[in-house]
Design a protein around this motif. Structure first.
Motif, short mmCIF file in Angstrom:
data_model
loop_
_atom_site.label_atom_id
_atom_site.label_comp_id
_atom_site.label_asym_id
_atom_site.label_seq_id
_atom_site.Cartn_x
_atom_site.Cartn_y
_atom_site.Cartn_z
N LEU A 196 0.86 -1.17 0.00
CA LEU A 196 0.00 0.00 0.00
C LEU A 196 0.90 1.23 0.00
O LEU A 196 1.68 1.43 0.93
CB LEU A 196 -0.91 0.00 1.23
CG LEU A 196 -1.83 -1.21 1.39
CD1 LEU A 196 -2.60 -1.14 2.70
CD2 LEU A 196 -2.78 -1.33 0.20
N LEU A 197 0.80 2.05 -1.03
CA LEU A 197 1.69 3.18 -1.18
C LEU A 197 0.92 4.49 -1.03
O LEU A 197 -0.23 4.60 -1.46
CB LEU A 197 2.38 3.15 -2.54
CG LEU A 197 3.18 1.87 -2.86
CD1 LEU A 197 3.84 2.01 -4.22
CD2 LEU A 197 4.22 1.59 -1.79
N SER A 198 1.57 5.49 -0.46
CA SER A 198 0.96 6.80 -0.30
C SER A 198 0.90 7.51 -1.65
O SER A 198 1.60 7.15 -2.61
CB SER A 198 1.76 7.63 0.70
OG SER A 198 3.09 7.80 0.26
N ASP A 199 0.08 8.53 -1.70
CA ASP A 199 -0.06 9.36 -2.90
C ASP A 199 1.18 10.26 -3.02
O ASP A 199 1.44 11.07 -2.13
CB ASP A 199 -1.33 10.21 -2.77
CG ASP A 199 -1.65 10.98 -4.04
OD1 ASP A 199 -0.75 11.21 -4.86
OD2 ASP A 199 -2.83 11.37 -4.20
N PRO A 200 1.98 10.13 -4.08
CA PRO A 200 3.19 10.96 -4.20
C PRO A 200 2.89 12.45 -4.27
O PRO A 200 3.79 13.28 -4.06
CB PRO A 200 3.84 10.45 -5.49
CG PRO A 200 2.75 9.75 -6.23
CD PRO A 200 1.83 9.19 -5.20
N ALA A 201 1.64 12.81 -4.55
CA ALA A 201 1.26 14.21 -4.56
C ALA A 201 1.04 14.74 -3.14
O ALA A 201 0.99 15.96 -2.93
CB ALA A 201 -0.02 14.41 -5.38
N VAL A 202 0.93 13.81 -2.17
CA VAL A 202 0.69 14.19 -0.78
C VAL A 202 1.95 14.05 0.07
O VAL A 202 2.26 14.91 0.90
CB VAL A 202 -0.45 13.34 -0.17
CG1 VAL A 202 -0.67 13.69 1.30
CG2 VAL A 202 -1.74 13.54 -0.96
N SER A 203 2.68 12.95 -0.12
CA SER A 203 3.91 12.69 0.64
C SER A 203 5.04 12.33 -0.31
O SER A 203 4.80 11.65 -1.32
CB SER A 203 3.70 11.52 1.62
OG SER A 203 2.83 11.86 2.66
N PRO A 204 6.27 12.75 -0.02
CA PRO A 204 7.41 12.31 -0.84
C PRO A 204 7.47 10.79 -0.84
O PRO A 204 7.36 10.16 0.22
CB PRO A 204 8.62 12.92 -0.12
CG PRO A 204 8.06 14.06 0.67
CD PRO A 204 6.68 13.65 1.08
N PRO A 205 7.61 10.16 -2.01
CA PRO A 205 7.61 8.69 -2.06
C PRO A 205 8.78 8.08 -1.31
O PRO A 205 9.89 8.62 -1.34
CB PRO A 205 7.68 8.39 -3.56
CG PRO A 205 8.25 9.64 -4.17
CD PRO A 205 7.78 10.78 -3.33
N VAL A 206 8.53 6.98 -0.60
CA VAL A 206 9.59 6.28 0.12
C VAL A 206 10.08 5.06 -0.65
O VAL A 206 11.01 4.39 -0.23
CB VAL A 206 9.14 5.86 1.54
CG1 VAL A 206 8.84 7.08 2.38
CG2 VAL A 206 7.92 4.94 1.48
N CYS A 207 9.42 4.78 -1.77
CA CYS A 207 9.94 3.76 -2.69
C CYS A 207 9.43 4.09 -4.09
O CYS A 207 8.32 4.59 -4.24
CB CYS A 207 9.54 2.35 -2.27
SG CYS A 207 7.78 2.03 -2.25
N CYS A 208 10.26 3.85 -5.06
CA CYS A 208 9.93 4.19 -6.45
C CYS A 208 9.08 3.09 -7.05
O CYS A 208 9.49 1.92 -7.11
CB CYS A 208 11.22 4.38 -7.26
SG CYS A 208 10.93 4.80 -8.98
N LEU A 209 7.88 3.45 -7.49
CA LEU A 209 6.94 2.46 -8.03
C LEU A 209 7.55 1.68 -9.19
O LEU A 209 7.35 0.47 -9.32
CB LEU A 209 5.67 3.18 -8.47
CG LEU A 209 4.47 2.30 -8.86
CD1 LEU A 209 4.04 1.41 -7.71
CD2 LEU A 209 3.31 3.17 -9.33
N GLU A 210 8.33 2.37 -10.01
CA GLU A 210 8.92 1.72 -11.18
C GLU A 210 9.97 0.68 -10.81
O GLU A 210 10.28 -0.20 -11.61
CB GLU A 210 9.55 2.78 -12.10
CG GLU A 210 8.56 3.69 -12.81
CD GLU A 210 7.92 4.71 -11.87
OE1 GLU A 210 8.52 4.98 -10.80
OE2 GLU A 210 6.82 5.20 -12.20
#
Length: 250
Positions: A196-210
């Motif tokens: 479950l990943l956070s919205d990158p528009a809300v929080s800086p991503p902690v893992c790259c989806l790609e």
């Protein structure tokens, strides 16, 4: 090792869940999720990681944090569900090779901290050190995060208050470079993973989806629109929905 954990529900419950908190948090931060799990027939155990809840150590590598949790699986103890948030998600992945091989287990990784470029890692370290050094009150957390409950805000302050600057510094320093994507190479066949990943528009991503390996049978990835890194506080239902087990209540 001395056990340092929180527990909810009856040890005789038909199902068991193991919850691993994130950096500068504590086992108490799982209160809301734990209560939902207990209502669904689970016995819940949440350990305190090394460096947290006043626990001290000399080695804070992720592999050591995982090794420290192995006694919770002694005598062939197993869990139906393992949930890890942020750093706890990374530790959960590192723990997988130690788990019983014959037990079907659902792993829920809640915005796991899997990979950071060096520059972002340095920024994260400064941010966490500042939070530990300058504790904010529950009211201040609530003002900044209106979606959090009063209990969530209290657990955030509590976790920070029980974590030293030395422990935070060592966790970052002992895990350079911060890259744990390769842990997906060690997922046993009896494990199913939901991320479950956070919205990158809300929080800086902690893992790259790609960068996340895709395995349609064993790995499901979901990005939660409008939700920050604190998924367990803001969208607990998403975590419960990721557990594909029969529910106690119909």
């Amino acid at each position: 090792m001395s056990f340092s954990s929180s527990q909810w529900g009856s040890p005789n419950a038909p199902r068991r869940a193991f919850l691993i908190h994130g950096l500068t948090m504590s086992s108490n931060s799982w209160e809301s999720i734990a209560q939902l799990l207990v209502a669904e027939g689970f016995f819940v155990v949440a350990p305190n990681l090394l460096g947290h809840a006043w626990r001290r150590g000399n080695d804070y590598r992720v592999s050591t944090l995982a090794e420290d949790l192995r006694p919770y699986f002694a005598s062939n103890t197993s869990y139906d569900v393992i949930i890890g948030h942020s750093l706890g998600g990374t530790v959960a992945l590192a723990l997988l090779p130690f788990l019983p091989k014959g037990k079907e287990t659902t792993i829920v990784l809640v915005d796991p901290a899997l990979e950071f470029p060096d520059e972002q890692l340095a920024m994260n370290k400064i941010m966490f050190l500042k939070e530990v050094a300058s504790l904010r009150s529950p009211d201040e957390h609530m003002a900044e995060n209106p979606a959090w409950s009063r209990s969530d805000c209290m657990s955030r302050t509590l976790g920070l208050s029980m974590c030293s600057r030395t422990a935070v510094d060592n966790i970052f320093e002992h895990n350079k470079p911060w890259s744990f994507i390769d842990l997906f190479n060690n997922v046993p066949s009896n494990m199913t993973i939901s991320m479950l990943l956070s919205d990158p528009a809300v929080s800086p991503p902690v893992c790259c989806l790609e960068r996340i390996p895709r395995d349609g049978k064993k790995l499901n990835v979901r990005v939660l629109s409008g939700i920050s890194h604190w998924i367990q506080f803001e969208c607990p239902d998403a975590i419960m929905d990721a557990i594909p087990l029969p529910r106690a209540k119909l």
